[in-house]
Design an enzyme around this catalytic site. Structure first.
Site, short mmCIF file in Angstrom:
data_model
loop_
_atom_site.label_atom_id
_atom_site.label_comp_id
_atom_site.label_asym_id
_atom_site.label_seq_id
_atom_site.Cartn_x
_atom_site.Cartn_y
_atom_site.Cartn_z
N HIS A 1 -1.93 33.71 20.62
CA HIS A 1 -0.58 33.13 20.50
C HIS A 1 -0.09 33.37 19.08
O HIS A 1 -0.86 33.32 18.12
CB HIS A 1 -0.62 31.62 20.78
CG HIS A 1 0.72 31.06 21.12
ND1 HIS A 1 1.63 30.69 20.17
CD2 HIS A 1 1.32 30.85 22.32
CE1 HIS A 1 2.73 30.25 20.76
NE2 HIS A 1 2.57 30.34 22.07
N ASP B 1 -0.83 30.27 29.65
CA ASP B 1 -0.80 31.17 30.82
C ASP B 1 -2.17 31.47 31.39
O ASP B 1 -2.28 32.15 32.42
CB ASP B 1 -0.11 32.49 30.41
CG ASP B 1 1.34 32.25 30.07
OD1 ASP B 1 1.76 32.59 28.95
OD2 ASP B 1 2.05 31.68 30.93
C1 SDX Z 1 3.77 32.66 25.81
O1 SDX Z 1 6.00 32.14 21.48
C2 SDX Z 1 5.74 31.24 22.36
O2 SDX Z 1 5.80 30.04 22.08
C3 SDX Z 1 5.41 31.76 23.73
C4 SDX Z 1 4.97 30.75 24.75
C5 SDX Z 1 6.09 29.78 25.12
O3 SDX Z 1 5.77 28.69 25.61
O4 SDX Z 1 7.28 30.20 25.02
O5 SDX Z 1 3.87 30.00 24.27
C6 SDX Z 1 4.57 31.43 26.06
O6 SDX Z 1 4.35 33.71 25.74
C7 SDX Z 1 2.29 32.55 25.60
C8 SDX Z 1 1.62 33.92 25.21
C9 SDX Z 1 1.41 34.67 26.51
N1 SDX Z 1 0.97 36.09 26.23
C10 SDX Z 1 -0.27 36.49 26.49
O7 SDX Z 1 -1.19 35.77 26.87
C11 SDX Z 1 -0.47 37.99 26.30
C12 SDX Z 1 -1.78 38.26 25.51
N2 SDX Z 1 -1.57 37.80 24.16
C13 SDX Z 1 -1.17 38.77 23.16
O8 SDX Z 1 -0.34 39.78 23.64
C14 SDX Z 1 -0.77 38.13 21.84
O9 SDX Z 1 -1.73 37.21 21.56
C15 SDX Z 1 0.59 37.49 21.72
C16 SDX Z 1 1.71 38.39 22.12
C17 SDX Z 1 0.68 36.24 22.54
C18 SDX Z 1 0.78 37.11 20.25
O10 SDX Z 1 0.80 38.30 19.54
P1 SDX Z 1 1.01 38.31 17.94
O11 SDX Z 1 1.21 36.97 17.39
O12 SDX Z 1 2.03 39.34 17.63
O13 SDX Z 1 -0.40 38.69 17.44
P2 SDX Z 1 -0.87 40.18 17.25
O14 SDX Z 1 -0.46 40.98 18.46
O15 SDX Z 1 -0.45 40.62 15.90
O16 SDX Z 1 -2.45 39.99 17.33
C19 SDX Z 1 -3.17 39.64 16.17
C20 SDX Z 1 -4.51 40.34 16.39
C21 SDX Z 1 -4.34 41.82 16.72
O17 SDX Z 1 -5.47 42.49 16.21
P3 SDX Z 1 -5.29 43.34 14.80
O18 SDX Z 1 -4.17 44.33 15.02
O19 SDX Z 1 -4.96 42.30 13.75
O20 SDX Z 1 -6.65 43.97 14.59
O21 SDX Z 1 -5.18 39.76 17.52
C22 SDX Z 1 -5.36 40.75 18.52
C23 SDX Z 1 -4.40 41.87 18.22
O22 SDX Z 1 -4.92 43.11 18.70
N3 SDX Z 1 -5.02 40.10 19.79
C24 SDX Z 1 -5.70 40.23 20.93
C25 SDX Z 1 -5.04 39.40 21.85
N4 SDX Z 1 -3.99 38.83 21.26
C26 SDX Z 1 -3.97 39.27 19.99
N5 SDX Z 1 -6.79 40.96 21.26
C27 SDX Z 1 -7.22 40.84 22.53
N6 SDX Z 1 -6.65 40.06 23.48
C28 SDX Z 1 -5.56 39.34 23.17
N7 SDX Z 1 -4.97 38.57 24.10
#
Ligand code: SDX
Length: 429
Positions: A306, A364
């Site tokens: 998140h 989720d």
């Molecule tokens: C919702 O914003 C909100 O409040 C949203 C929400 C709401 O109520 O409105 O809470 C609802 O959207 C919840 C989130 C649902 N999405 C997912 O579950 C999809 C999987 N999650 C990721 O796509 C990610 O965690 C996000 C999109 C939720 C957040 O992404 P960020 O904050 O942009 O973080 P990032 O992509 O920069 O990740 C940081 C690191 C990265 O590694 P590095 O590049 O630093 O090496 O963490 C890794 C990412 O690769 N990472 C993950 C991961 N999520 C982040 N690696 C594996 N699996 C994951 N799920």
């Protein structure tokens, strides 16, 4: 930084910027005059360090795993209240008295029917259309049916439009579901509470009596509370930006619905369940954990991570408890998907990669298992998220419209394209 100003050195210039402290949470540095004083923009793709507005609706402490709606902890609202009470709280800022709650329930209940011609509007969609495509279209179409509540300068019209959306979006959602399964639309029943009404519109058929299961209705009502609002997330920011141009409220909520559909946002509940089905069994978990950690593999654990929560999403904890409640009520003893989810969470929370990146289950992760058990197809999961989030979008839209400092949102950019050059006639290219 000193006191309530900060200074930025840009070349030989020192720029003073005011620091604003909210009631709780991080302070902000007001950079509004930066471009005028330095000729430079700030640069923050994804807005990881940017506050887009001032708001009094929802507060999140991502490190502590805290979520407050108008100051009330989500755990208490989910435990003691119902979804329409949360709607009242988000819209008006205070919990309703018994009389206010009864009046609000009455008004919402009597707005649940949609214009009969909207039923014909649905006929334009293919039966196999994704229900979210139908929702984006039909919510947007509300501005073609309810144009007597689209004048955003009129507080009365703003409130009527708000009531209509909170009341009618569940009806449209149930119609979207019925349309895709080829069953007749079911009209709302005013004798039922909000969520029981929704369940009946989704699952009743003319051929027999439909009896609402109170345990399932209470569980879904709680799920709606958990999804109602969440500060300036992507879809809420979309609604605010659309609203800042003066677009009508129905169009703004349709824009938010479109944004929510993305798998990185509200579409994650559908993606998370598909991921659990793809993993299939506990034995396959290590392979998928390795994929999630592999920088060259685009795979991510859906339902994990998140932007704000760097601790357990408080909603996920309540969601997990609700999952067990629903499965018990339905007599589902061992759901293989739940076994995979619980083991996946256990492994991930002990894995260095997830610990270091502070990746925890979010709202989720468990919701799909619960909604599937209730009888919803995977394609309806994000629709249910949109049903709940409609009140959050509206409350945030209303707050923005009523903010005297509100102006059209218009970010700038870092341009790295071609400097000016002259046109070359085609014969000389
Ligand atoms: C919702 O914003 C909100 O409040 C949203 C929400 C709401 O109520 O409105 O809470 C609802 O959207 C919840 C989130 C649902 N999405 C997912 O579950 C999809 C999987 N999650 C990721 O796509 C990610 O965690 C996000 C999109 C939720 C957040 O992404 P960020 O904050 O942009 O973080 P990032 O992509 O920069 O990740 C940081 C690191 C990265 O590694 P590095 O590049 O630093 O090496 O963490 C890794 C990412 O690769 N990472 C993950 C991961 N999520 C982040 N690696 C594996 N699996 C994951 N799920």
């Amino acid at each position: 930084m000193s006191g309530n100003t900060s200074q930025l050195q840009v070349g030989d210039k020192t720029v003073d910027m005011a620091i604003k402290q909210g009631s709780v949470g991080p302070a902000v540095i007001d950079i509004g005059k930066l471009y005028a004083q330095t000729g430079m923009f700030t640069y923050d793709p994804g807005f990881t360090s940017t506050a887009s507005c001032e708001s009094q609706i929802t507060y999140i402490d991502g490190d502590a795993g805290v979520l407050l709606y108008r100051g009330y902890p989500i755990e208490q609202l989910a435990e003691h209240g119902d979804f329409l009470e949360t709607c009242y709280l988000l819209l008006y800022g205070e919990l309703p008295t018994a009389a206010q709650k009864a009046d609000f329930d009455y008004r919402i209940t009597r707005h649940t029917m949609v214009h009969e011609q909207m039923a014909r509007f649905f006929q334009g969609f293919r039966r196999d259309a994704h229900p979210m495509a139908v929702m984006v279209g039909s919510i947007g179409a509300m501005s073609a049916f309810y144009h007597d509540s689209t004048d955003i300068s009129d507080p009365q019209q703003r409130m009527i439009a708000s009531m209509r959306m909170i009341a009618k979006v569940p009806t449209l959602a149930a119609m979207a579901y019925k349309y895709t399964v080829g069953q007749p639309f079911v009209y709302p029943l005013n004798s039922l509470d909000y969520t029981s009404n929704f369940l009946r519109m989704c699952f009743a058929v003319p051929a027999e009596e439909y009896k609402v299961n109170p345990v399932l209705s209470r569980a879904l009502d709680r799920i709606f509370i958990l999804h109602a609002d969440h500060e300036q997330n992507a879809s809420t920011s979309t609604v605010r930006l659309a609203g800042s141009s003066g677009a009508n409220p129905f169009a703004c909520i349709a824009a938010g619905t479109a944004c929510l559909w993305g798998p990185a946002h509200g579409g994650a509940n559908e993606a998370a369940l598909k991921m659990l089905e793809e993993i299939g069994s506990v034995d396959n978990i290590p392979k998928y954990i390795a994929k999630a950690k592999d920088k060259n593999d685009p795979f991510r654990l859906m339902g994990f991570g998140h932007r704000v929560y760097k601790n357990y999403d408080p909603r996920a904890k309540i969601m997990q408890k609700t999952t067990h409640e629903v499965l018990n009520e339905l007599g589902i003893k061992d759901d293989p998907l739940l076994d995979v989810a619980i083991e996946l969470e256990r492994i991930a929370l002990h894995d260095e990669y997830f610990i270091e990146k502070k990746l925890y289950p979010n709202i989720d992760f468990y919701s799909g298992i619960t909604l599937k058990a209730m009888g919803f197809p995977t394609s309806m999961f994000t629709v249910l998220f949109a049903v709940a989030r409609t009140v959050g979008w509206i409350a945030q839209w209303k707050e923005m419209i009523e903010d005297p400092s509100q102006k059209i949102g218009r970010p700038r950019q870092l341009y790295t394209g071609s400097p000016q050059r002259d046109y070359t006639p085609i014969g000389r290219r």
